[in-house]
Write a protein that holds these residues in place. Structure first.
Motif, PDB file in Angstrom:
ATOM      1  N   GLN A 140       0.825  -1.218   0.000  1.00  0.00           N
ATOM      2  CA  GLN A 140       0.000   0.000   0.000  1.00  0.00           C
ATOM      3  C   GLN A 140       0.856   1.263   0.000  1.00  0.00           C
ATOM      4  O   GLN A 140       0.326   2.365   0.042  1.00  0.00           O
ATOM      5  CB  GLN A 140      -0.915   0.036   1.227  1.00  0.00           C
ATOM      6  N   VAL A 143       0.920   3.604   3.622  1.00  0.00           N
ATOM      7  CA  VAL A 143      -0.116   4.558   4.021  1.00  0.00           C
ATOM      8  C   VAL A 143      -1.466   3.859   4.100  1.00  0.00           C
ATOM      9  O   VAL A 143      -1.627   2.715   3.648  1.00  0.00           O
ATOM     10  CB  VAL A 143      -0.199   5.744   3.031  1.00  0.00           C
ATOM     11  N   CYS A 144      -2.440   4.552   4.683  1.00  0.00           N
ATOM     12  CA  CYS A 144      -3.804   4.031   4.786  1.00  0.00           C
ATOM     13  C   CYS A 144      -4.364   3.782   3.392  1.00  0.00           C
ATOM     14  O   CYS A 144      -4.239   4.620   2.499  1.00  0.00           O
ATOM     15  CB  CYS A 144      -4.687   5.011   5.554  1.00  0.00           C
ATOM     16  N   GLY A 148      -4.907   7.610   2.699  1.00  0.00           N
ATOM     17  CA  GLY A 148      -3.502   7.880   2.418  1.00  0.00           C
ATOM     18  C   GLY A 148      -2.730   8.405   3.600  1.00  0.00           C
ATOM     19  O   GLY A 148      -1.592   8.857   3.444  1.00  0.00           O
ATOM     20  N   GLY A 149      -3.326   8.361   4.794  1.00  0.00           N
ATOM     21  CA  GLY A 149      -2.636   8.814   5.991  1.00  0.00           C
ATOM     22  C   GLY A 149      -1.455   7.921   6.330  1.00  0.00           C
ATOM     23  O   GLY A 149      -1.434   6.734   5.998  1.00  0.00           O
ATOM     24  N   THR A 150      -0.470   8.507   6.992  1.00  0.00           N
ATOM     25  CA  THR A 150       0.744   7.761   7.310  1.00  0.00           C
ATOM     26  C   THR A 150       0.570   6.907   8.561  1.00  0.00           C
ATOM     27  O   THR A 150      -0.262   7.197   9.426  1.00  0.00           O
ATOM     28  CB  THR A 150       1.920   8.724   7.522  1.00  0.00           C
ATOM     29  N   ASP A 151       1.365   5.858   8.631  1.00  0.00           N
ATOM     30  CA  ASP A 151       1.453   4.961   9.789  1.00  0.00           C
ATOM     31  C   ASP A 151       0.104   4.369  10.195  1.00  0.00           C
ATOM     32  O   ASP A 151      -0.307   4.462  11.349  1.00  0.00           O
ATOM     33  CB  ASP A 151       2.078   5.696  10.976  1.00  0.00           C
ATOM     34  N   CYS A 169      -6.145   3.437   8.756  1.00  0.00           N
ATOM     35  CA  CYS A 169      -5.955   4.257   9.957  1.00  0.00           C
ATOM     36  C   CYS A 169      -7.163   4.069  10.874  1.00  0.00           C
ATOM     37  O   CYS A 169      -8.160   3.451  10.496  1.00  0.00           O
ATOM     38  CB  CYS A 169      -5.795   5.732   9.577  1.00  0.00           C
TER      39      CYS A 169
END
Length: 223
Positions: A140, A143-144, A148-151, A169
């Motif tokens: 991916q 990212v989500c 697209g959020g990180t971690d 996320c």
């Protein structure tokens, strides 16, 4: 004339004694609701089995345990019953160890068998391990899979089939759950937002204009 009345208790097949029902442990799996052997014989058989398997003698409270209390073999303390986790596997309805000791034993088992609680949780609930989790996250791009959020740290799965779908996320994972994984509900939510939220519309190449909602009403004036 022989006495045909039933004995005032139950016979233990090991010690051959007829004892009061209170001298037998409860067992919901049996027709009469009582264990096969009396408490004394059952305890002796249990100790013999433990010794045969190389397990030390079962610990017992050195002092009498009052009503509504229970003794924990690990911390060797007498505590109220609500300090012990509930279970349907035991006639008493409580686990043998108090909550702190029960949790500590669970962590030790997860560490010993799986290398940690996270690996245990992933394997037990989703059927994959940390290695598979990291591989899917790398596919991916780290990212989500939705925003697209990180971690992202939440493994998403189909609740009907158990099939793992992606890494999300916290907000996206919770959002899918609130919408019950229903594409129809999500589509209706998109339609609803488009009709009730100010939108930026392209009216000329490179020129945008804010358009008012097609539904809803403005907020009331504040006094």
């Amino acid at each position: 004339m022989s006495d045909l009345t039933e004995p005032p208790g139950k016979a233990c097949p090991q010690c051959k004694r007829v004892l009061a029902y209170s001298e037998f442990h409860r067992d919901r799996r049996r027709v009469d609701g009582l264990a096969f052997y009396c408490k004394a014989c059952a305890n002796a058989r249990s100790e013999a089995s433990r010794r045969k398997r190389g397990i030390g003698p079962q610990k017992r409270s050195p002092t009498a345990v009052g009503e509504g209390l229970k003794w924990c073999p690990d911390c060797e303390q007498i505590k109220p019953l609500d300090e012990f986790p509930t279970t349907t596997a035991k006639a008493s309805g409580r686990h043998s160890y108090c909550k702190p000791c029960h949790n500590a034993r669970g962590k030790e088992t997860a560490q010993r068998l799986y290398g940690g609680t996270r690996e245990y949780h992933l394997r037990r609930r989703y059927g994959v391990g940390e290695k598979e989790f990291q591989e899917l996250l790398a596919e991916q791009g780290g990212v989500c899979a939705i925003c697209g959020g990180t971690d992202p740290q939440h493994l998403d799965h189909d609740h009907r089939t158990g099939w793992v779908r992606g890494i999300l996320c916290f907000n996206c994972n919770g959002g899918l759950g609130q919408f019950r994984d229903s594409p129809m509900r999500l589509a209706r939510a998109i339609t609803y937002l488009r009709g009730t939220t100010w939108q930026r519309a392209l009216i000329h190449p490179g020129v945008y204009q804010m358009c008012s909602p097609t539904r809803g009403r403005p907020p009331s004036r504040r006094f």
